[in-house]
Design an enzyme around this catalytic site. Sequence first.
Site, PDB file in Angstrom:
ATOM      1  N   SER A   1       0.783  -1.241   0.000  1.00 63.24           N
ATOM      2  CA  SER A   1       0.000   0.000   0.000  1.00 63.24           C
ATOM      3  C   SER A   1       0.818   1.296   0.000  1.00 63.24           C
ATOM      4  O   SER A   1       0.227   2.370  -0.008  1.00 63.24           O
ATOM      5  CB  SER A   1      -0.919   0.000   1.227  1.00 63.24           C
TER       6      SER A   1
ATOM      7  N   THR B   1      -8.751   2.366  -3.752  1.00 63.95           N
ATOM      8  CA  THR B   1      -8.298   3.715  -3.421  1.00 63.95           C
ATOM      9  C   THR B   1      -8.760   4.735  -4.462  1.00 63.95           C
ATOM     10  O   THR B   1      -9.000   4.374  -5.621  1.00 63.95           O
ATOM     11  CB  THR B   1      -6.750   3.719  -3.362  1.00 63.95           C
ATOM     12  N   ASP B   2      -8.840   6.001  -4.054  1.00 66.24           N
ATOM     13  CA  ASP B   2      -9.153   7.065  -5.023  1.00 66.24           C
ATOM     14  C   ASP B   2      -7.962   7.342  -5.948  1.00 66.24           C
ATOM     15  O   ASP B   2      -8.110   8.035  -6.953  1.00 66.24           O
ATOM     16  CB  ASP B   2      -9.597   8.352  -4.320  1.00 66.24           C
ATOM     17  N   GLU B   3      -6.784   6.780  -5.628  1.00 71.07           N
ATOM     18  CA  GLU B   3      -5.604   7.048  -6.458  1.00 71.07           C
ATOM     19  C   GLU B   3      -5.733   6.438  -7.850  1.00 71.07           C
ATOM     20  O   GLU B   3      -4.993   6.810  -8.759  1.00 71.07           O
ATOM     21  CB  GLU B   3      -4.331   6.559  -5.753  1.00 71.07           C
TER      22      GLU B   3
ATOM     23  N   TYR C   1       1.842   1.725  -7.562  1.00 68.05           N
ATOM     24  CA  TYR C   1       0.817   1.333  -6.585  1.00 68.05           C
ATOM     25  C   TYR C   1      -0.577   1.519  -7.160  1.00 68.05           C
ATOM     26  O   TYR C   1      -1.385   0.570  -7.192  1.00 68.05           O
ATOM     27  CB  TYR C   1       0.971   2.162  -5.291  1.00 68.05           C
TER      28      TYR C   1
ATOM     29  N   LYS D   1      -3.529  -1.226  -8.158  1.00 69.62           N
ATOM     30  CA  LYS D   1      -4.877  -1.229  -7.552  1.00 69.62           C
ATOM     31  C   LYS D   1      -5.937  -1.103  -8.662  1.00 69.62           C
ATOM     32  O   LYS D   1      -6.986  -1.753  -8.608  1.00 69.62           O
ATOM     33  CB  LYS D   1      -5.030  -0.089  -6.539  1.00 69.62           C
TER      34      LYS D   1
END
Length: 351
Positions: A84, A133-135, A159, A163
Amino acid sequence: MKILVTGGAGFIGSAVIRHIIDSTADSVVNLDKLTYAGNLESLLDVSDSGRYAFEQVDICDSAELKRVFHNHQPGAVMHLAAESHVDRSIDGPAAFIETNIVGTYTLLEATRQYWLGLDDSHKDTFRFHHISTDEVYGDLDDPDELFTETTPYAPSSPYSASKASSDHLVRAWSRTYGLPTLITNCSNNYGPYHFPEKLIPLIILNALEGKTLPVYGKGDQVRDWLYVEDHARALYKVVTEGVVGETYNIGGHNEKQNIEVVHALCELLDELRPWQGRSYKDLITHVQDRPGHDLRYAIDASKIQRALNWTPIETFESGIRKTVEWYLSNLEWCGRVQDGSYQRERLGATA
Ligand code: NAD
């Protein structure tokens, strides 16, 4: 219901397990490989419960996953296990590809085989909830724009790309095989039991040791901060009440520049742990920015508010104060992470 939580020894997973044991009648199986980020000491308050079980398993190990499904017969999976940390993904992306993509695929297949063997009523109620995640959405240029559930994916780091890949796999397993899945994409979390390599605990612990407080570039990166216990409540609502096949964005409506967060932490520490007439802000040092650093993330969380009646309880001000107070009262937990003893003496580990 018995819920299989992957990554339950991590920061958010442990908050989810504490929430389920403390506030519901459900049971939990915590499935975690115990990488450097897994810490069973974050679960000491609940691990004596008869409704808690632990399995030290890698999500890439399909035989072990099959054994766990067979032995525990869960009614839902909440999948949080992941590599993460963005900086680690830049230094060594391989583990992110392995766990976040291959591991999610392996878990989806093990879940599907188990789900296919359930009787019709259990098949209908079963849920696979993927925590993301919002990423995955990349960053926002327009200061008024927010990420919604239909924002196109444009990940920037190894990362976030790993995701994003895992989100696509989960959606495909729903569309192609009918596996009853749910996906949530959340903004930056903060709160108790956060691993000290992440911004907020790093700043608190460095300040207490009189070390420099490193801030990437000008510190003008904007993140939407959510208190981890608010996230845990949202995740439980989604897995128990969410509509199969849907995605829910989760955020705290707390957009702050990183430098504002660091200033808030210094001011709280100046108040709660005064430093010989000086301000902890004197320790702030600007360091070279992270490559590919996204400038702004911000979440539109109106869908989960409308559909599931979830709103965060904590404001940034109340949550950040609770967080600083928690770290000041739990320096022993931090010390055992920093000196590595949490890994040497794996409490209750089975392997
Ligand atoms: P974390 O790094 O604190 O914990 C990850 C956990 O997964 C650890 O306990 C680790 O031991 C375990 N794990 C890693 N690889 C594994 C493997 N191969 N098999 C089994 N277990 C393994 O992460 P976190 O901050 O708690 O994040 C949890 C999830 O939430 C992640 O999927 C992350 O992408 C997502 N998320 C995090 C944030 C955030 O701000 N921290 C925000 C949005 C979404």
